[in-house]
Write a protein that holds these residues in place. Structure first.
Motif, PDB file in Angstrom:
ATOM      1  N   GLN A  71       0.827  -1.210   0.000  1.00 51.22           N
ATOM      2  CA  GLN A  71       0.000   0.000   0.000  1.00 51.22           C
ATOM      3  C   GLN A  71       0.862   1.261   0.000  1.00 51.22           C
ATOM      4  O   GLN A  71       0.540   2.251  -0.667  1.00 51.22           O
ATOM      5  CB  GLN A  71      -0.933  -0.011   1.205  1.00 51.22           C
ATOM      6  CG  GLN A  71      -2.036  -1.058   1.125  1.00 51.22           C
ATOM      7  CD  GLN A  71      -2.773  -1.238   2.431  1.00 51.22           C
ATOM      8  OE1 GLN A  71      -2.511  -0.527   3.416  1.00 51.22           O
ATOM      9  NE2 GLN A  71      -3.688  -2.193   2.475  1.00 51.22           N
ATOM     10  N   ARG A  72       1.959   1.234   0.747  1.00 52.55           N
ATOM     11  CA  ARG A  72       2.835   2.402   0.792  1.00 52.55           C
ATOM     12  C   ARG A  72       3.555   2.618  -0.537  1.00 52.55           C
ATOM     13  O   ARG A  72       3.738   3.748  -0.974  1.00 52.55           O
ATOM     14  CB  ARG A  72       3.839   2.247   1.938  1.00 52.55           C
ATOM     15  CG  ARG A  72       3.189   2.377   3.295  1.00 52.55           C
ATOM     16  CD  ARG A  72       4.113   1.975   4.420  1.00 52.55           C
ATOM     17  NE  ARG A  72       3.354   1.752   5.644  1.00 52.55           N
ATOM     18  CZ  ARG A  72       3.831   1.126   6.706  1.00 52.55           C
ATOM     19  NH1 ARG A  72       5.076   0.651   6.690  1.00 52.55           N
ATOM     20  NH2 ARG A  72       3.081   0.971   7.781  1.00 52.55           N
ATOM     21  N   ILE A  73       3.958   1.515  -1.178  1.00 54.31           N
ATOM     22  CA  ILE A  73       4.586   1.641  -2.499  1.00 54.31           C
ATOM     23  C   ILE A  73       3.607   2.270  -3.485  1.00 54.31           C
ATOM     24  O   ILE A  73       3.964   3.172  -4.251  1.00 54.31           O
ATOM     25  CB  ILE A  73       5.058   0.266  -3.007  1.00 54.31           C
ATOM     26  CG1 ILE A  73       6.244  -0.232  -2.163  1.00 54.31           C
ATOM     27  CG2 ILE A  73       5.462   0.349  -4.482  1.00 54.31           C
ATOM     28  CD1 ILE A  73       6.688  -1.627  -2.509  1.00 54.31           C
ATOM     29  N   VAL A  74       2.359   1.811  -3.457  1.00 59.44           N
ATOM     30  CA  VAL A  74       1.348   2.381  -4.347  1.00 59.44           C
ATOM     31  C   VAL A  74       1.144   3.862  -4.038  1.00 59.44           C
ATOM     32  O   VAL A  74       1.038   4.699  -4.948  1.00 59.44           O
ATOM     33  CB  VAL A  74       0.016   1.614  -4.205  1.00 59.44           C
ATOM     34  CG1 VAL A  74      -1.102   2.327  -4.965  1.00 59.44           C
ATOM     35  CG2 VAL A  74       0.169   0.185  -4.728  1.00 59.44           C
ATOM     36  N   ALA A  75       1.118   4.217  -2.751  1.00 60.12           N
ATOM     37  CA  ALA A  75       0.931   5.616  -2.368  1.00 60.12           C
ATOM     38  C   ALA A  75       2.099   6.475  -2.838  1.00 60.12           C
ATOM     39  O   ALA A  75       1.904   7.599  -3.317  1.00 60.12           O
ATOM     40  CB  ALA A  75       0.776   5.726  -0.849  1.00 60.12           C
ATOM     41  N   PHE A  76       3.323   5.971  -2.714  1.00 57.80           N
ATOM     42  CA  PHE A  76       4.480   6.722  -3.203  1.00 57.80           C
ATOM     43  C   PHE A  76       4.420   6.881  -4.715  1.00 57.80           C
ATOM     44  O   PHE A  76       4.826   7.915  -5.261  1.00 57.80           O
ATOM     45  CB  PHE A  76       5.782   6.032  -2.790  1.00 57.80           C
ATOM     46  CG  PHE A  76       6.300   6.484  -1.463  1.00 57.80           C
ATOM     47  CD1 PHE A  76       6.943   7.703  -1.324  1.00 57.80           C
ATOM     48  CD2 PHE A  76       6.142   5.695  -0.343  1.00 57.80           C
ATOM     49  CE1 PHE A  76       7.415   8.125  -0.098  1.00 57.80           C
ATOM     50  CE2 PHE A  76       6.602   6.105   0.894  1.00 57.80           C
ATOM     51  CZ  PHE A  76       7.248   7.321   1.020  1.00 57.80           C
ATOM     52  N   GLY A  77       3.930   5.861  -5.404  1.00 60.55           N
ATOM     53  CA  GLY A  77       3.775   5.978  -6.853  1.00 60.55           C
ATOM     54  C   GLY A  77       2.797   7.076  -7.222  1.00 60.55           C
ATOM     55  O   GLY A  77       3.041   7.863  -8.143  1.00 60.55           O
ATOM     56  N   ARG A  78       1.675   7.142  -6.511  1.00 58.60           N
ATOM     57  CA  ARG A  78       0.693   8.199  -6.750  1.00 58.60           C
ATOM     58  C   ARG A  78       1.300   9.566  -6.459  1.00 58.60           C
ATOM     59  O   ARG A  78       1.087  10.528  -7.200  1.00 58.60           O
ATOM     60  CB  ARG A  78      -0.531   7.985  -5.866  1.00 58.60           C
ATOM     61  CG  ARG A  78      -1.415   6.824  -6.272  1.00 58.60           C
ATOM     62  CD  ARG A  78      -2.561   6.671  -5.305  1.00 58.60           C
ATOM     63  NE  ARG A  78      -3.314   7.921  -5.184  1.00 58.60           N
ATOM     64  CZ  ARG A  78      -3.959   8.287  -4.083  1.00 58.60           C
ATOM     65  NH1 ARG A  78      -3.937   7.513  -3.008  1.00 58.60           N
ATOM     66  NH2 ARG A  78      -4.638   9.421  -4.062  1.00 58.60           N
ATOM     67  N   LEU A  79       2.045   9.650  -5.360  1.00 57.19           N
ATOM     68  CA  LEU A  79       2.661  10.924  -4.992  1.00 57.19           C
ATOM     69  C   LEU A  79       3.657  11.363  -6.055  1.00 57.19           C
ATOM     70  O   LEU A  79       3.662  12.533  -6.482  1.00 57.19           O
ATOM     71  CB  LEU A  79       3.358  10.779  -3.636  1.00 57.19           C
ATOM     72  CG  LEU A  79       4.075  12.020  -3.098  1.00 57.19           C
ATOM     73  CD1 LEU A  79       3.100  13.175  -2.919  1.00 57.19           C
ATOM     74  CD2 LEU A  79       4.766  11.695  -1.779  1.00 57.19           C
ATOM     75  N   TYR A  80       4.480  10.442  -6.514  1.00 58.81           N
ATOM     76  CA  TYR A  80       5.475  10.792  -7.537  1.00 58.81           C
ATOM     77  C   TYR A  80       4.795  11.241  -8.820  1.00 58.81           C
ATOM     78  O   TYR A  80       5.250  12.179  -9.480  1.00 58.81           O
ATOM     79  CB  TYR A  80       6.391   9.601  -7.808  1.00 58.81           C
ATOM     80  CG  TYR A  80       7.544   9.950  -8.715  1.00 58.81           C
ATOM     81  CD1 TYR A  80       8.665  10.604  -8.215  1.00 58.81           C
ATOM     82  CD2 TYR A  80       7.513   9.654 -10.068  1.00 58.81           C
ATOM     83  CE1 TYR A  80       9.727  10.944  -9.045  1.00 58.81           C
ATOM     84  CE2 TYR A  80       8.549  10.000 -10.905  1.00 58.81           C
ATOM     85  CZ  TYR A  80       9.659  10.634 -10.378  1.00 58.81           C
ATOM     86  OH  TYR A  80      10.696  10.983 -11.211  1.00 58.81           O
ATOM     87  N   GLN A  81       3.694  10.573  -9.188  1.00 57.48           N
ATOM     88  CA  GLN A  81       2.966  10.956 -10.395  1.00 57.48           C
ATOM     89  C   GLN A  81       2.439  12.381 -10.277  1.00 57.48           C
ATOM     90  O   GLN A  81       2.521  13.181 -11.227  1.00 57.48           O
ATOM     91  CB  GLN A  81       1.813   9.985 -10.638  1.00 57.48           C
ATOM     92  CG  GLN A  81       1.008  10.283 -11.899  1.00 57.48           C
ATOM     93  CD  GLN A  81       1.834  10.118 -13.164  1.00 57.48           C
ATOM     94  OE1 GLN A  81       2.663   9.210 -13.238  1.00 57.48           O
ATOM     95  NE2 GLN A  81       1.615  10.986 -14.142  1.00 57.48           N
ATOM     96  N   LEU A  82       1.900  12.728  -9.118  1.00 56.69           N
ATOM     97  CA  LEU A  82       1.383  14.078  -8.913  1.00 56.69           C
ATOM     98  C   LEU A  82       2.484  15.125  -8.954  1.00 56.69           C
ATOM     99  O   LEU A  82       2.253  16.273  -9.347  1.00 56.69           O
ATOM    100  CB  LEU A  82       0.649  14.158  -7.569  1.00 56.69           C
ATOM    101  CG  LEU A  82      -0.719  13.479  -7.513  1.00 56.69           C
ATOM    102  CD1 LEU A  82      -1.182  13.319  -6.069  1.00 56.69           C
ATOM    103  CD2 LEU A  82      -1.747  14.273  -8.307  1.00 56.69           C
ATOM    104  N   LEU A  83       3.692  14.729  -8.543  1.00 53.93           N
ATOM    105  CA  LEU A  83       4.805  15.669  -8.500  1.00 53.93           C
ATOM    106  C   LEU A  83       5.615  15.683  -9.790  1.00 53.93           C
ATOM    107  O   LEU A  83       6.569  16.440  -9.899  1.00 53.93           O
ATOM    108  CB  LEU A  83       5.739  15.333  -7.329  1.00 53.93           C
ATOM    109  CG  LEU A  83       5.121  15.431  -5.938  1.00 53.93           C
ATOM    110  CD1 LEU A  83       6.138  15.031  -4.883  1.00 53.93           C
ATOM    111  CD2 LEU A  83       4.599  16.830  -5.667  1.00 53.93           C
ATOM    112  N   SER A  84       5.238  14.840 -10.754  1.00 51.21           N
ATOM    113  CA  SER A  84       5.974  14.795 -12.011  1.00 51.21           C
ATOM    114  C   SER A  84       5.839  16.124 -12.728  1.00 51.21           C
ATOM    115  O   SER A  84       4.809  16.787 -12.669  1.00 51.21           O
ATOM    116  CB  SER A  84       5.449  13.671 -12.911  1.00 51.21           C
ATOM    117  OG  SER A  84       5.689  12.417 -12.327  1.00 51.21           O
TER     118      SER A  84
END
Length: 222
Positions: A71-84
């Motif tokens: 779940q944390r890996i998925v959350a970091f992926g979402r965060l990185y996408q938003l910050l791209s």
């Protein structure tokens, strides 16, 4: 809704910049380099939370620990996408964008550290490029608070607000931690300064016994 109040406050951070196009270009190059460095630091937080889960004596629920890790890996992926990086001038919903950001920050950074997150986001629209840069600034402020504001405190809370007032967007990160004792410094400060210049924004901050509050003030028509 929990209130974060500053019982005694000292002005600790204020910036106001009028930058030339060359300054903005240099600032943005600096921000890109250092924001990637900041993302590496954020991933370090993920590694630390994983070590805590898997190193607890007598841990039997291995499946549960693995699920939390995923779940944390998925959350970091979402965060990185938003910050791209996004240079798009297409208008996006402020409410939708920053509610997604707050949810990703909470799941990836705050919840594993035992910190609650509240968000109050007003509706409106901004170019995607401005949302992206504000998101980098908010992420830096939230990550900094998570690392330094709560050394030994229960009921830790970080509140994120986005409000449109008097032809300006006010983007605030407030915590109920120990209160900053000096001006922002180091890599994080350079990231914030560079991003602020790139969108003609300024930063204001105050701290006291009730915690720390930093507000980004950006002209609505920047």
């Amino acid at each position: 809704m929990s209130a974060i109040g500053l019982e005694t406050s000292d002005h600790f951070f204020r910036s106001q910049h009028i930058a030339s196009p060359d300054d903005q270009s240099r600032d943005w190059e600096l921000v890109l380099r250092e924001s990637h460095h900041r993302m590496k630091n954020t991933l370090t937080l993920l590694g630390a939370s994983v070590r805590r889960d898997f190193s607890r004596p007598g841990t039997r629920d291995m499946s549960g620990a693995v699920d939390r890790f995923e779940q944390r890996i998925v959350a970091f992926g979402r965060l990185y996408q938003l910050l791209s990086d996004s240079d798009s001038l297409t208008a996006v919903s402020v409410e939708a964008f920053f509610e997604n950001l707050c949810e990703a920050l909470s799941e990836a950074v705050l919840e594993p550290a035992g910190i609650r997150c509240e968000a109050a986001i007003e509706s409106g629209a901004l170019p995607a490029s401005q949302c992206h840069r504000l998101a980098l600034m908010l992420t830096e402020l939230v990550t900094n608070a998570a690392k330094h504001a709560f050394p030994n405190k229960n009921d830790a809370l970080i509140r994120i607000e986005m409000a449109n007032r008097d032809d300006a967007w006010l983007c605030t990160v407030a915590d109920n931690g120990i209160g900053a004792t000096g001006p922002l410094q180091g890599t994080g400060s350079r990231i914030l300064e560079g991003l602020a210049r790139s969108i003609d924004a300024r930063l204001q901050g105050e701290a006291g016994r009730g915690g720390t509050r930093v507000t980004i003030v950006m002209p609505a028509a920047a």
